[in-house]
Write a protein that holds these residues in place. Structure first.
Motif, PDB file in Angstrom:
ATOM      1  N   PRO A 144      18.587  23.724  -5.146  1.00  0.00           N
ATOM      2  CA  PRO A 144      18.383  24.299  -6.485  1.00  0.00           C
ATOM      3  C   PRO A 144      17.444  25.502  -6.453  1.00  0.00           C
ATOM      4  O   PRO A 144      16.500  25.554  -5.649  1.00  0.00           O
ATOM      5  N   GLY A 145      17.722  26.459  -7.350  1.00  0.00           N
ATOM      6  CA  GLY A 145      16.876  27.638  -7.416  1.00  0.00           C
ATOM      7  C   GLY A 145      16.886  28.392  -6.100  1.00  0.00           C
ATOM      8  O   GLY A 145      17.926  28.626  -5.498  1.00  0.00           O
ATOM      9  N   ARG A 146      15.713  28.755  -5.640  1.00  0.00           N
ATOM     10  CA  ARG A 146      15.589  29.466  -4.363  1.00  0.00           C
ATOM     11  C   ARG A 146      14.885  28.588  -3.323  1.00  0.00           C
ATOM     12  O   ARG A 146      14.267  29.088  -2.384  1.00  0.00           O
ATOM     13  N   ALA A 147      15.015  27.276  -3.502  1.00  0.00           N
ATOM     14  CA  ALA A 147      14.379  26.342  -2.574  1.00  0.00           C
ATOM     15  C   ALA A 147      15.069  26.373  -1.220  1.00  0.00           C
ATOM     16  O   ALA A 147      16.188  26.886  -1.074  1.00  0.00           O
ATOM     17  N   VAL A 148      14.410  25.815  -0.230  1.00  0.00           N
ATOM     18  CA  VAL A 148      14.955  25.742   1.131  1.00  0.00           C
ATOM     19  C   VAL A 148      15.783  24.473   1.260  1.00  0.00           C
ATOM     20  O   VAL A 148      15.295  23.380   1.000  1.00  0.00           O
ATOM     21  N   PRO A 149      17.045  24.594   1.674  1.00  0.00           N
ATOM     22  CA  PRO A 149      17.873  23.391   1.816  1.00  0.00           C
ATOM     23  C   PRO A 149      17.576  22.652   3.115  1.00  0.00           C
ATOM     24  O   PRO A 149      17.089  23.237   4.086  1.00  0.00           O
ATOM     25  N   ALA A 150      17.889  21.385   3.124  1.00  0.00           N
ATOM     26  CA  ALA A 150      17.813  20.620   4.368  1.00  0.00           C
ATOM     27  C   ALA A 150      18.959  21.031   5.281  1.00  0.00           C
ATOM     28  O   ALA A 150      20.072  21.318   4.821  1.00  0.00           O
ATOM     29  N   LEU A 151      18.683  21.094   6.567  1.00  0.00           N
ATOM     30  CA  LEU A 151      19.705  21.453   7.556  1.00  0.00           C
ATOM     31  C   LEU A 151      20.006  20.279   8.479  1.00  0.00           C
ATOM     32  O   LEU A 151      20.594  20.448   9.548  1.00  0.00           O
ATOM     33  N   THR A 152      19.632  19.084   8.053  1.00  0.00           N
ATOM     34  CA  THR A 152      19.753  17.903   8.914  1.00  0.00           C
ATOM     35  C   THR A 152      21.192  17.498   9.173  1.00  0.00           C
ATOM     36  O   THR A 152      21.442  16.660  10.054  1.00  0.00           O
ATOM     37  N   HIS A 153      22.163  18.065   8.428  1.00  0.00           N
ATOM     38  CA  HIS A 153      23.568  17.731   8.681  1.00  0.00           C
ATOM     39  C   HIS A 153      24.181  18.603   9.777  1.00  0.00           C
ATOM     40  O   HIS A 153      25.385  18.545  10.020  1.00  0.00           O
ATOM     41  N   TRP A 154      23.370  19.418  10.435  1.00  0.00           N
ATOM     42  CA  TRP A 154      23.843  20.192  11.597  1.00  0.00           C
ATOM     43  C   TRP A 154      24.191  19.220  12.719  1.00  0.00           C
ATOM     44  O   TRP A 154      23.376  18.395  13.127  1.00  0.00           O
ATOM     45  N   THR A 155      25.421  19.306  13.223  1.00  0.00           N
ATOM     46  CA  THR A 155      25.880  18.337  14.231  1.00  0.00           C
ATOM     47  C   THR A 155      26.080  18.949  15.614  1.00  0.00           C
ATOM     48  O   THR A 155      26.342  18.228  16.575  1.00  0.00           O
ATOM     49  N   GLY A 156      25.973  20.251  15.720  1.00  0.00           N
ATOM     50  CA  GLY A 156      26.180  20.877  17.015  1.00  0.00           C
ATOM     51  C   GLY A 156      24.938  20.809  17.882  1.00  0.00           C
ATOM     52  O   GLY A 156      23.903  20.260  17.489  1.00  0.00           O
TER      53      GLY A 156
END
Length: 331
Positions: free
Chosen positions: A67-79
């Motif tokens: 939301p907004g300009r927040a930093v998203p989680a990247l924990t779904h990176w699988t490579g």
């Protein structure tokens, strides 16, 4: 059987909006040129995938948004861990830490110990190209053009008026947009009104006040490919400091952009006689405020209409003198 090794991956974090993506195109192209032989993956909202790939600067999109300009989680990176991770999202440390958690071999970020200082008063395109330059990756802030869309425009040659904006502080009053639309229609120009999801009432209000035809009201959010084609083939775009303005800059479509509270020296168009930025200097304001900014309200409908008509007239005069059919692109 000989296996072809996979190219090393560069993960770039820029999980923001349409205007943010387009303002980052020069930096993204610098990364493409500066790291040849790498697979460039852009972490950004999935809805911008098609446009991101059209820039030619990324090979794939890793869906990421908050939301907004927040930093998203990247924990779904699988490579596997990226060879290089580049933070084009902000000055950290949140965005830096989100990338660092993926354990890249090399991390480029303002918040890293070797990162360059944050240039708060730099233009957005200049800031990120300068950031890369500090790491030895040259990038040209003016390398922002998009290729012509393959999708046909729903209204080729029309003036596109977009009254919406993400925040109230950047939203010029509907009655002023309507006054400009009446002026442009009286001068013989077809005017098309656009709006994103949730802006239907705003667009309808401008249409009713200006007498625009129902066929010229494109509210509710066109698919991005259609919106890009509409802007690319427009004779002019009038809007506030929004993503649509950056789409006009990227397609070199003539534009009048209404600025406030953020000045054009930070987010404005590239130097071109085909782009006019209207702005009234004053004390800093809140770019995410709920009510129209005081500087924005100092721009009158007559001033905006005159700017639009000036650009349209200059373009008409040039094409008539050259004996060419009128086209929408800025000189």
């Amino acid at each position: 059987m000989i296996r072809t090794p996979h190219p090393p991956t560069v993960l770039v974090l820029r999980a923001l909006g349409l205007g943010d993506l387009l303002a980052a195109v020069p930096a993204l192209r610098g990364i493409r040129r500066g790291l040849p032989g790498h697979r460039i993956v852009l972490a950004q909202p999935a809805g911008l995938t098609e446009l991101a790939l059209e820039t030619g600067a990324s090979d794939d999109v890793f869906p990421a948004e908050a939301p907004g300009r927040a930093v998203p989680a990247l924990t779904h990176w699988t490579g596997p861990p990226p060879e290089v991770a580049i933070d084009l999202h902000g000055n950290g440390p949140e965005s830096r830490d989100a990338l660092a958690a993926l354990r890249p071999r090399r991390l480029l970020a303002h918040a890293c110990p070797d990162g360059p200082p944050w240039r708060a008063q730099a233009h957005e395109r200049d800031r990120w190209c300068g950031f890369l330059g500090a790491y030895g990756i040259p990038a040209d802030p003016l390398d922002l053009r998009l290729p012509p869309p393959a999708t046909p425009s729903p209204a080729p040659g029309a003036v596109v008026v977009h009254p919406g904006a993400a925040s109230g502080s950047r939203r010029w009053p509907a009655e002023r947009f309507a006054a400009v639309v009446r002026c442009l229609r009286a001068a013989g120009h077809r005017v098309v009104l656009t709006g994103g999801p949730g802006e239907e009432a705003l667009v309808r209000s401008v249409a009713e006040r200006s007498g625009a035809h129902d066929r010229d009201v494109l509210a509710g959010g066109l698919p991005l490919a259609g919106l890009s084609a509409l802007v690319a083939e427009a004779s002019l775009v009038l809007c506030g400091d929004t993503g649509l303005a950056h789409l006009a800059y990227a397609h070199a479509t003539r534009s009048v952009t209404l600025f406030g509270p953020v000045p054009p020296r930070l987010w404005g168009p590239p130097p071109s006689p085909g782009h006019l930025a209207l702005w009234k200097p004053g004390p800093p304001g809140d770019p995410h405020g709920r009510t129209p900014d005081a500087r924005l309200l100092r721009i009158g409908s007559g001033e905006a209409a005159a700017a639009c008509l000036t650009l349209l007239r200059q373009h008409h005069d040039r094409t008539q003198a050259a004996g060419r059919p009128a086209v929408a692109h800025a000189d």
